[in-house]
Design a protein around this motif. Structure first.
Motif, mmCIF file in Angstrom:
data_model
loop_
_atom_site.group_PDB
_atom_site.id
_atom_site.type_symbol
_atom_site.label_atom_id
_atom_site.label_comp_id
_atom_site.label_asym_id
_atom_site.label_seq_id
_atom_site.Cartn_x
_atom_site.Cartn_y
_atom_site.Cartn_z
ATOM 1 N N VAL A 220 1.031 -0.911 -0.123
ATOM 2 C CA VAL A 220 -0.112 -0.155 -0.083
ATOM 3 C C VAL A 220 1.095 1.476 -0.360
ATOM 4 O O VAL A 220 0.545 2.427 -0.813
ATOM 5 N N ILE A 221 1.930 1.407 1.009
ATOM 6 C CA ILE A 221 2.713 2.517 0.488
ATOM 7 C C ILE A 221 3.356 2.927 -0.665
ATOM 8 O O ILE A 221 3.577 3.682 -0.745
ATOM 9 N N PHE A 222 4.098 1.503 -1.063
ATOM 10 C CA PHE A 222 4.167 1.550 -2.746
ATOM 11 C C PHE A 222 3.833 2.488 -3.326
ATOM 12 O O PHE A 222 3.910 2.974 -3.762
ATOM 13 N N TYR A 223 2.576 1.200 -3.430
ATOM 14 C CA TYR A 223 1.825 2.264 -5.077
ATOM 15 C C TYR A 223 1.024 3.036 -3.901
ATOM 16 O O TYR A 223 0.315 4.129 -5.358
ATOM 17 N N SER A 224 0.613 3.872 -2.956
ATOM 18 C CA SER A 224 0.447 5.640 -2.784
ATOM 19 C C SER A 224 1.552 5.951 -3.154
ATOM 20 O O SER A 224 1.317 7.643 -4.236
ATOM 21 N N PHE A 225 3.085 6.057 -2.992
ATOM 22 C CA PHE A 225 3.947 6.878 -3.916
ATOM 23 C C PHE A 225 4.340 6.555 -5.506
ATOM 24 O O PHE A 225 4.012 7.681 -5.956
ATOM 25 N N LEU A 226 3.667 6.015 -6.148
ATOM 26 C CA LEU A 226 2.942 5.786 -7.510
ATOM 27 C C LEU A 226 2.220 6.517 -7.230
ATOM 28 O O LEU A 226 2.227 7.052 -8.605
ATOM 29 N N PHE A 227 0.890 5.893 -6.853
ATOM 30 C CA PHE A 227 -0.239 6.947 -7.022
ATOM 31 C C PHE A 227 0.599 8.306 -6.906
ATOM 32 O O PHE A 227 0.245 9.297 -8.023
ATOM 33 N N LEU A 228 0.739 9.591 -6.599
ATOM 34 C CA LEU A 228 1.968 10.496 -6.142
ATOM 35 C C LEU A 228 2.970 11.439 -7.616
ATOM 36 O O LEU A 228 2.722 11.736 -7.932
ATOM 37 N N ALA A 229 3.439 9.793 -7.887
ATOM 38 C CA ALA A 229 4.576 10.231 -8.589
ATOM 39 C C ALA A 229 3.902 10.302 -10.024
ATOM 40 O O ALA A 229 3.405 10.736 -11.221
ATOM 41 N N ASN A 230 2.672 9.343 -10.566
ATOM 42 C CA ASN A 230 2.070 8.913 -11.269
ATOM 43 C C ASN A 230 1.167 10.666 -12.020
ATOM 44 O O ASN A 230 1.350 11.064 -12.675
ATOM 45 N N HIS A 231 1.056 11.452 -10.506
ATOM 46 C CA HIS A 231 0.426 13.084 -10.406
ATOM 47 C C HIS A 231 1.260 13.744 -10.279
ATOM 48 O O HIS A 231 1.374 14.535 -9.741
ATOM 49 N N ASP A 232 2.735 13.157 -10.799
ATOM 50 C CA ASP A 232 3.889 14.462 -10.412
ATOM 51 C C ASP A 232 4.416 15.178 -9.935
ATOM 52 O O ASP A 232 4.572 16.259 -8.846
ATOM 53 N N TRP A 233 3.888 14.235 -8.507
ATOM 54 C CA TRP A 233 4.336 14.064 -7.099
ATOM 55 C C TRP A 233 3.512 16.269 -6.254
ATOM 56 O O TRP A 233 4.313 16.727 -6.062
ATOM 57 N N ASN A 234 2.421 15.909 -7.580
ATOM 58 C CA ASN A 234 1.370 17.619 -7.496
ATOM 59 C C ASN A 234 1.685 18.029 -5.164
ATOM 60 O O ASN A 234 1.596 17.329 -4.718
ATOM 61 N N GLU A 235 2.527 18.853 -5.370
ATOM 62 C CA GLU A 235 2.717 19.688 -3.524
ATOM 63 C C GLU A 235 1.733 19.303 -3.223
ATOM 64 O O GLU A 235 1.543 18.853 -1.317
ATOM 65 N N GLU A 236 0.092 19.459 -3.805
ATOM 66 C CA GLU A 236 -1.235 19.368 -2.445
ATOM 67 C C GLU A 236 -1.382 17.718 -2.527
ATOM 68 O O GLU A 236 -1.763 17.837 -1.195
#
Length: 240
Positions: free
Chosen positions: A119-135
């Motif tokens: 879950v932690i891995f895919y949470s980071f992947l979700f954030l990466a897929n959205h270009d680490w949007n600061e919000e």
């Protein structure tokens, strides 16, 4: 969030997720993936009901390969849910697992640790897929601090905190490495993503938690330093 999904539609779904037969559970997980990808926003109550069903769906998985496969499927669900509902979806995951954790026996702990890691891995992947949007990053880290890494809530299991410390930066590094392998630039504020561990290291009321968080940050600094030195060496070789 919307309350348009009713208890009548989600409760039977949960029963299917926790069925005795693996075939029934597999069909329910596949149906859930389709369901959440096309559904309107789910309420907090709905998300908690879904994760309660998924918790016991995972509980019923009793063979290592089955557990590994299911942890991948459940972890990656965050990539299927509409982006606006992804953090509430993860919040419900952590709330459910913190609540149910003390009911786990030692035999089952390792497989749930594996699920937390995925879950932690895919949470980071979700954030990466959205270009680490600061919000998005801020919402995610705030969710962790209000949830499993809350610095003053004694009800949150310390063993979950310790496991997050163990895998947090490992999984982050994996996701950033995937981006680099694909030729993508990593637009991530390290200060923002490190915030939950920094807060745990300075504000936790548990001295052991503070000590482990500090050790986690120190180890991460060593990793970053080694990667920077490796990058500098590669640049020097290219220039030659």
């Amino acid at each position: 969030m919307s309350d348009t999904i009713t208890a009548e539609t989600t409760l039977p779904f949960g029963k299917q997720l926790a069925a005795n037969e693996k075939k029934t559970r597999d069909k329910a997980v596949s149906a859930l993936r389709r369901y959440i990808s096309s559904s309107p926003e789910l309420s907090r109550v709905d998300l908690l009901k879904l994760w309660k069903g998924l918790f016991y769906c995972y509980w019923m998985s009793d063979k290592p390969l089955v557990q590994q496969d299911l942890s991948e499927k459940l972890g990656s669900l965050v990539l299927d849910i509409p982006a606006d509902n992804a953090i509430p979806f993860l919040e419900a995951f952590w709330e459910t697992h913190c609540s149910e954790w003390h009911g786990l026996d030692r035999i089952r702990l390792d497989k749930y640790y594996m699920l937390l890691r995925r879950v932690i891995f895919y949470s980071f992947l979700f954030l990466a897929n959205h270009d680490w949007n600061e919000e998005n990053v801020e919402e995610y880290t705030t969710m962790l601090l209000n949830g499993p890494l809350h610095p003053t809530d004694r009800k949150k299991p310390d063993s979950i905190r310790y496991h997050i410390f163990d895998v947090y930066f490992e999984e982050l590094d994996k996701v950033m490495e995937l981006q680099r392998e694909q030729g993508e630039e990593v637009h991530l504020s390290m200060e923002s993503i490190e915030r939950p561990i920094q807060v745990a290291a300075t504000e936790s009321i548990n001295k052991v938690v503070r000590t482990k968080a500090k050790a986690t940050l120190a180890a991460w600094e060593e990793v970053k330093k080694a990667e920077e030195e490796s990058g500098d060496q590669d640049m020097d070789e290219d220039e030659e």
